[in-house]
Design an enzyme around this catalytic site. Structure first.
Site, short mmCIF file in Angstrom:
data_model
loop_
_atom_site.label_atom_id
_atom_site.label_comp_id
_atom_site.label_asym_id
_atom_site.label_seq_id
_atom_site.Cartn_x
_atom_site.Cartn_y
_atom_site.Cartn_z
CD GLU A 64 -2.67 1.60 2.46
OE1 GLU A 64 -2.78 0.53 3.34
OE2 GLU A 64 -3.56 2.41 2.17
CG ASP A 82 -3.30 -2.42 4.34
OD1 ASP A 82 -2.58 -1.85 4.86
OD2 ASP A 82 -4.67 -2.33 4.11
CB ILE A 84 -1.54 -0.45 9.90
CG1 ILE A 84 -0.20 -0.72 10.56
CG2 ILE A 84 -2.64 -0.22 10.84
CD1 ILE A 84 0.21 0.75 11.45
CG ASP A 85 -7.39 -3.06 6.55
OD1 ASP A 85 -7.40 -2.20 5.69
OD2 ASP A 85 -8.28 -3.66 7.19
CB THR A 87 -4.37 3.77 9.44
OG1 THR A 87 -3.43 2.98 8.47
CG2 THR A 87 -3.37 4.96 9.75
CG ASP A 220 -8.31 -2.13 1.44
OD1 ASP A 220 -7.26 -1.78 2.44
OD2 ASP A 220 -8.55 -1.35 0.69
C1 IPD Z 1 -9.20 1.11 5.39
C2 IPD Z 1 -10.07 0.16 5.87
C3 IPD Z 1 -11.44 0.50 6.23
C4 IPD Z 1 -11.99 0.44 4.93
C5 IPD Z 1 -11.26 1.40 3.93
C6 IPD Z 1 -9.87 0.99 3.91
P1 IPD Z 1 -6.56 1.68 5.65
O1 IPD Z 1 -7.74 0.72 5.17
O2 IPD Z 1 -9.95 -1.18 5.71
O3 IPD Z 1 -12.14 -0.43 7.11
O4 IPD Z 1 -13.36 1.14 5.01
O5 IPD Z 1 -12.02 1.21 2.55
O6 IPD Z 1 -8.97 1.75 3.00
O7 IPD Z 1 -6.59 2.90 4.82
O8 IPD Z 1 -6.92 1.81 7.22
O9 IPD Z 1 -5.40 0.66 5.39
CA CA Z 2 -6.45 -0.93 4.12
CA CA Z 3 -3.24 0.50 5.53
#
Ligand code: IPD
Ligand code: CA
Ligand code: CA
Length: 269
Positions: A64, A82, A84-85, A87, A220
């Site tokens: 990412e 990813d 940190i999913d 963040t 994701d």
């Molecule tokens: C997000 C998370 C969130 C989702 C967003 C993503 P990130 O990823 O998964 O739940 O609603 O579509 O972009 O930006 O925290 O890696």
């Molecule tokens: Ca993510």
């Molecule tokens: Ca992320």
């Protein structure tokens, strides 16, 4: 060490780094409007990439925070990361954040330099939430596990008795509202956890029956999608068609409510 064992060990190292960083003041940057990245996201991705390059120098990477590695055109294996999913949750010390690592294996006969058009499949997926103490993992054809123990999807077979989760990503906030409204009336309830990777794992573990979202990216969903399928669930787009990692939408369910959910979505004008 197998590919799966290596991926779990690497996710564990990443998880330790996330935990340690979470106890200090975190440096935050706004990538675009309300889209945040912390120095930890970047450091964790660097750590994962270093581990992969050390052990698998021929493998390519799609991360990412760093994008596609230059060798993506020829590699048989592509790692999708990813760091940190979730963040926003991490920044606020909410536990629903996770490291997500998937391994994509290309069909060698088909060559393309653009990942979007490369044919192949996800063969390994690991989602690790250090704050929850959970490591979800799956290997193609070998089932899904949580902390080493097999998991399966929920047995509920009616949307009326189901809980689904969703998210509202960037450009798709308004677009998702009719879907949200349709499901809130037909189901037992909706949750918004804030981590797509963990939403998928909640379906795999049988905690909820379904999850959908628009505007997701491959990092994701790559690991979580395999984990859902290996736990007995189904992952498609919101029309019930084959999932495209680079597509705009995803629907993951315990399989039993899939058709009914697609029908509900199909009635949305
Ligand atoms: C997000 C998370 C969130 C989702 C967003 C993503 P990130 O990823 O998964 O739940 O609603 O579509 O972009 O930006 O925290 O890696
Ligand atoms: Ca993510
Ligand atoms: Ca992320």
């Amino acid at each position: 060490m197998t590919l799966l064992e290596f991926t779990i060990a690497t996710a564990r190292k990443a998880g330790k780094m996330i935990e340690k960083a979470g106890r200090k003041t975190i440096k935050i940057e706004e990538k675009s409007a309300n889209d945040f990245v912390t120095e930890t996201d970047r450091k964790v991705e660097d750590l994962i990439i270093k581990e992969i390059k050390k052990n698998f120098p021929d493998h390519a990477i799609l991360g990412e925070e760093t994008g596609e590695s230059a060798d993506l055109k020829d590699a048989e294996y592509i790692w999708i990361i990813d760091p940190i999913d979730g963040t926003n949750n991490f920044i606020r010390n909410l536990p629903f954040h996770a490291v997500s690592i998937a391994v994509f294996q290309r069909k060698i006969s088909k060559s393309s330099k653009n990942f979007e058009y490369i044919e192949g499949e996800i063969v390994v997926g690991v989602v690790h939430s250090p704050a929850l103490g959970k490591i979800y993992s799956a290997q193609k054809g070998k089932g899904a596990k949580l902390n080493g123990k097999p998991i399966t999807v929920s047995p509920r077979n009616k949307v009326y008795r189901s809980i689904l989760s969703t998210g509202f990503h960037g450009d798709y906030k308004a677009f998702n509202l009719p879907y949200f409204e349709a499901i809130i009336h037909k189901s037992q309830g909706i949750r918004r956890f804030g981590s797509a990777a963990l939403d998928l794992c909640h379906v795999a573990e049988g905690k909820i029956e379904g999850y959908w979202e628009f505007g997701l990216k491959p990092w994701d969903i790559a690991a979580g999608a395999l984990i859902v399928e290996e736990a007995g669930g189904r992952v498609t787009d919101t029309n019930g068609n084959t999932l495209d990692l680079f597509g705009k939408d995803l629907l993951a369910t315990n399989k039993r409510i899939h058709k009914e959910t697609v029908e509900i979505f199909g009635k949305i004008q």
